[in-house]
Design a protein around this motif. Structure first.
Motif, PDB file in Angstrom:
ATOM      1  N   PRO A   1       0.631  -1.550   0.061  1.00 31.07           N
ATOM      2  CA  PRO A   1      -0.023   0.056  -0.139  1.00 31.07           C
ATOM      3  C   PRO A   1       0.867   1.440   0.085  1.00 31.07           C
ATOM      4  N   GLU A   2       1.725   1.753   0.227  1.00 26.59           N
ATOM      5  CA  GLU A   2       2.582   2.627   0.575  1.00 26.59           C
ATOM      6  C   GLU A   2       3.386   2.749  -0.945  1.00 26.59           C
ATOM      7  N   GLN A   3       3.986   1.768  -1.701  1.00 25.99           N
ATOM      8  CA  GLN A   3       4.089   2.123  -2.076  1.00 25.99           C
ATOM      9  C   GLN A   3       3.918   2.275  -3.512  1.00 25.99           C
ATOM     10  N   PHE A   4       2.366   2.325  -3.413  1.00 22.59           N
ATOM     11  CA  PHE A   4       0.969   2.080  -4.474  1.00 22.59           C
ATOM     12  C   PHE A   4       0.897   3.144  -3.861  1.00 22.59           C
ATOM     13  N   ASP A   5       0.827   3.894  -3.172  1.00 18.47           N
ATOM     14  CA  ASP A   5       0.365   5.744  -2.994  1.00 18.47           C
ATOM     15  C   ASP A   5       1.049   6.303  -3.235  1.00 18.47           C
ATOM     16  N   LYS A   6       2.348   5.923  -3.203  1.00 15.95           N
ATOM     17  CA  LYS A   6       3.391   6.826  -3.536  1.00 15.95           C
ATOM     18  C   LYS A   6       3.134   6.523  -5.652  1.00 15.95           C
ATOM     19  N   TYR A   7       2.897   5.753  -5.845  1.00 13.54           N
ATOM     20  CA  TYR A   7       3.302   5.048  -6.999  1.00 13.54           C
ATOM     21  C   TYR A   7       1.921   6.387  -7.950  1.00 13.54           C
ATOM     22  N   ILE A   8       0.572   6.634  -7.149  1.00 14.02           N
ATOM     23  CA  ILE A   8      -0.402   7.241  -7.999  1.00 14.02           C
ATOM     24  C   ILE A   8      -0.620   8.572  -7.410  1.00 14.02           C
ATOM     25  N   SER A   9       0.524   9.064  -6.298  1.00 16.12           N
ATOM     26  CA  SER A   9       0.582   9.703  -5.717  1.00 16.12           C
ATOM     27  C   SER A   9       0.438  11.653  -6.503  1.00 16.12           C
ATOM     28  N   ASP A  10       0.598  11.831  -8.369  1.00 17.02           N
ATOM     29  CA  ASP A  10       0.900  12.330  -8.722  1.00 17.02           C
ATOM     30  C   ASP A  10      -0.683  12.586  -8.966  1.00 17.02           C
ATOM     31  N   LEU A  11      -1.571  11.923  -9.317  1.00 10.79           N
ATOM     32  CA  LEU A  11      -3.362  12.014  -9.713  1.00 10.79           C
ATOM     33  C   LEU A  11      -3.415  12.732  -9.331  1.00 10.79           C
TER      34      LEU A  11
ATOM     35  N   ASN B   1      -7.189  14.200  -8.054  1.00  7.94           N
ATOM     36  CA  ASN B   1      -8.739  13.691  -7.074  1.00  7.94           C
ATOM     37  C   ASN B   1      -9.528  12.354  -8.344  1.00  7.94           C
ATOM     38  N   GLU B   2      -9.581  13.272  -9.165  1.00  9.55           N
ATOM     39  CA  GLU B   2     -11.141  12.454  -9.623  1.00  9.55           C
ATOM     40  C   GLU B   2     -10.538  11.592 -10.524  1.00  9.55           C
ATOM     41  N   THR B   3      -9.224  11.651 -10.976  1.00  8.97           N
ATOM     42  CA  THR B   3      -8.476  10.085 -11.709  1.00  8.97           C
ATOM     43  C   THR B   3      -8.532   8.979 -10.936  1.00  8.97           C
TER      44      THR B   3
ATOM     45  N   LEU C   1     -10.082   5.633 -10.153  1.00  7.87           N
ATOM     46  CA  LEU C   1      -8.646   4.622 -11.085  1.00  7.87           C
ATOM     47  C   LEU C   1      -9.846   3.135  -9.083  1.00  7.87           C
ATOM     48  N   PHE C   2     -10.363   3.909  -8.871  1.00  7.68           N
ATOM     49  CA  PHE C   2     -10.347   2.707  -7.571  1.00  7.68           C
ATOM     50  C   PHE C   2     -11.828   2.159  -7.767  1.00  7.68           C
ATOM     51  N   ARG C   3     -12.503   2.565  -8.805  1.00  6.53           N
ATOM     52  CA  ARG C   3     -13.425   2.361  -8.916  1.00  6.53           C
ATOM     53  C   ARG C   3     -13.142   0.540 -10.159  1.00  6.53           C
TER      54      ARG C   3
END
Length: 295
Positions: free
Chosen positions: A270-280, A282-284, A288-290
Motif C-alpha cells: 500500500p505505501e508504494q502504491f500510494d506513492k505511485y499514484i500520488s501525482d494523480l 482526485n478525480e483520476t 482508478l479505485f472504481r
C-alpha cells in the motif's frame, strides 16, 4: 533475499483462479472423454490417440529446444551471468528446485515466454527485452519480475490443464469447449504477474517491466496512466464485445492485466502504491479505485 512463504505465495493467486480450475476440470474432463469416444471408439484407440498427441507435443517441443540450443545463447554463469544470478535468486526465494533453462534469441520484438511439457521446460527471452534490462539496478529488478512470473507459474503448477487442452485442440468437434479451459488460463496470467511483483517487492519497476511487454522498451516511457484508465473504461462500458474479444483467448487483455497488477499492489504494497499514484488528481484516483478488481 527473502524466502517466500506458502501463505504469501497464495496471496498472489488471482482470486478466481481456483474456481476457474474447478470449472475446467468438472466440465472439461467429461467432455474430452465423450469427444474421444465419439471420434475413435469404433477403432478402440482412445489411449493410443492420447498417447500420439502427447508424444507429438513432447517430440515437437524437444526439437524446438534443440533449435534454441543451436541458434541462441543459453543463460549461464558464463553468458549473461546477471540474468543467471537473478534466476538463481528467484528459485531460492520461491523454493523451486527444478531446473529451468533460459535462452536469449535475436528478435526485434520485446517479449518473453515460458514453455513446459513434462520435464521439458524453458524460458525464451528476446534480445530487445534483455539489452534494455541489464544497464542498471532498477532495470535488473524489471528482469527479475519477468523471471519470477515464469518460475512462479511453474511453482504454482499452472500447466495442469495442458493435456486436456491438447485433446480439445486436436478434436475439431469439441474444440469450442476450450471455452471452459481458457478462463483458468487467463487467471494464471494474472497470478504470474502478481508473483513477479511479490518477488521483486517493487511496484514501480514491476509496472515498468509490464509496460515494456505492452509497447516495447522506448515507447514504454511514454505511456500515460490516465490513458490506460480511459481504455479500461472503454472495455468496461462495452462489456459485451469486450467479453467476446477475450472469450477464446488464453491471455487477458493487457489493460486488464495492468489494472490487476495495480489492485494487487494496493493490497500487498500500500505505501508504494500510494506513492505511485500520488501525482494523480482526485478525480483520476476516484476513477482508478472504481475500476480496480477486488482482492
Amino acid at each position: 533475499m527473502e524466502i517466500i512463504t506458502t501463505e504469501k505465495f497464495e496471496k498472489a493467486t488471482y482470486p478466481n483462479e481456483s474456481n476457474r480450475f474447478n470449472l475446467a476440470m468438472l466440465t472439461g474432463i467429461p467432455i474430452a472423454i465423450l469427444g474421444l469416444i465419439l471420434t475413435i471408439a469404433s477403432f478402440g484407440l482412445i489411449l493410443i490417440y492420447i498417447g500420439v498427441i502427447v508424444f507429438f507435443v513432447w517430440f515437437s517441443l524437444s526439437i524446438a529446444k534443440m533449435n534454441l540450443v543451436g541458434n541462441s545463447v543459453k543463460v549461464s554463469s558464463h553468458n549473461f551471468p546477471e540474468i543467471f544470478n537473478i534466476y538463481t535468486e528467484v528459485k531460492k526465494e520461491l523454493s523451486y528446485t527444478k531446473e529451468v533453462q533460459i535462452y536469449i534469441v535475436e528478435d526485434g520484438s520485446v517479449n518473453a515466454f515460458l514453455a513446459k511439457f513434462f520435464k521439458t521446460q524453458f524460458i525464451v527471452l528476446n534480445s530487445e527485452l534483455v539489452k534494455d534490462m541489464l544497464s542498471n539496478k532498477d532495470k535488473l529488478i524489471q528482469m527479475k519480475w519477468i523471471i519470477a512470473r515464469f518460475v512462479g507459474a511453474l511453482k504454482a503448477k499452472h500447466f495442469k490443464t495442458t493435456i486436456l487442452k491438447l485433446i480439445f485442440e486436436n478434436l475439431e468437434r469439441i474444440k469450442i469447449f476450450n471455452f471452459f479451459l481458457l478462463p483458468y488460463e487467463r487467471a494464471t496470467q494474472y497470478t504470474g504477474d502478481n508473483i513477479g511483483m511479490m518477488v521483486t517487492q517493487n511496484v514501480e519497476q514491476s509496472i515498468v517491466a509490464f509496460n515494456k511487454l505492452m509497447v516495447g522498451n522506448d515507447l514504454s516511457l511514454k505511456i500515460e496512466f490516465r490513458g490506460i484508465l480511459d481504455q479500461g473504461k472503454m472495455l468496461r462500458n462495452d462489456s459485451f464485445f469486450s467479453f467476446l474479444a477475450r472469450a477464446f483467448s488464453s491471455h487477458p487483455h493487457l489493460i486488464n492485466r495492468y489494472l490487476n497488477l495495480l489492485a494487487y499492489a494496493s493490497k500487498e504494497f500500500p505505501e508504494q502504491f500510494d506513492k505511485y499514484i500520488s501525482d494523480l488528481d482526485n478525480e483520476t484516483k476516484h476513477n482508478l479505485f472504481r475500476m480496480l478488481p477486488y482482492y
